[in-house]
Design a protein around this motif. Structure first.
Motif, PDB file in Angstrom:
ATOM      1  N   SER A   1       0.879  -1.166   0.000  1.00  0.00           N
ATOM      2  CA  SER A   1       0.000   0.000   0.000  1.00  0.00           C
ATOM      3  C   SER A   1       0.919   1.218   0.000  1.00  0.00           C
TER       4      SER A   1
ATOM      5  N   SER B   1       1.869   3.030   2.335  1.00  0.00           N
ATOM      6  CA  SER B   1       2.775   3.134   3.488  1.00  0.00           C
ATOM      7  C   SER B   1       3.034   1.824   4.221  1.00  0.00           C
TER       8      SER B   1
ATOM      9  N   GLU C   1      -5.798   2.144   2.877  1.00  0.00           N
ATOM     10  CA  GLU C   1      -4.791   3.166   2.581  1.00  0.00           C
ATOM     11  C   GLU C   1      -4.828   3.615   1.122  1.00  0.00           C
TER      12      GLU C   1
END
Length: 113
Positions: free
Chosen positions: A7, A9, A100
């Motif tokens: 994703s 992060s 996310e």
């Protein structure tokens, strides 16, 4: 072989069965994504599709048994596959990643993670 899901992060590593069954479970709970396309290494799930997948998996989580199938008993459905703390936690990780935004899928073979 393992799937690594990125994703913006975070990252998660899943077995082929876990990734395939997370996609299938999301479809069972209303997600409109294409499971087949997201099994290919290098595929990308758009932010909109990722968030819709997260919502479907969250809905499914309410129906997944908290306790795993007893040892020696065969798992007979997709909800039982995800039962128990360890697998529910792995599914929650997928949900968090999907919330996310855009997901990138990589299939890795020949390594242990």
């Amino acid at each position: 072989m393992r799937y690594v899901i990125y994703s913006p992060s975070s990252v998660a590593t899943l077995s082929p069965a876990e990734w395939r069954l997370s996609l299938s479970l999301a479809r069972l709970y209303g997600w409109r994504g294409s499971c087949h396309n997201y099994l290919r290494s290098g595929s990308s799930i758009s932010p909109r599709q990722a968030r819709a997948m997260a919502a479907a998996l969250h809905d499914a989580l309410l129906d997944i048994p908290k306790e795993p199938t007893r040892a020696g008993k065969r798992v007979v459905n997709i909800l039982e596959f995800w039962a128990g703390l360890e697998r529910r936690t792995r599914l929650l990780n997928v949900i968090v990643l999907a919330l996310e935004g855009r997901l990138l899928v990589r299939r890795l073979s020949g390594i242990s993670i």
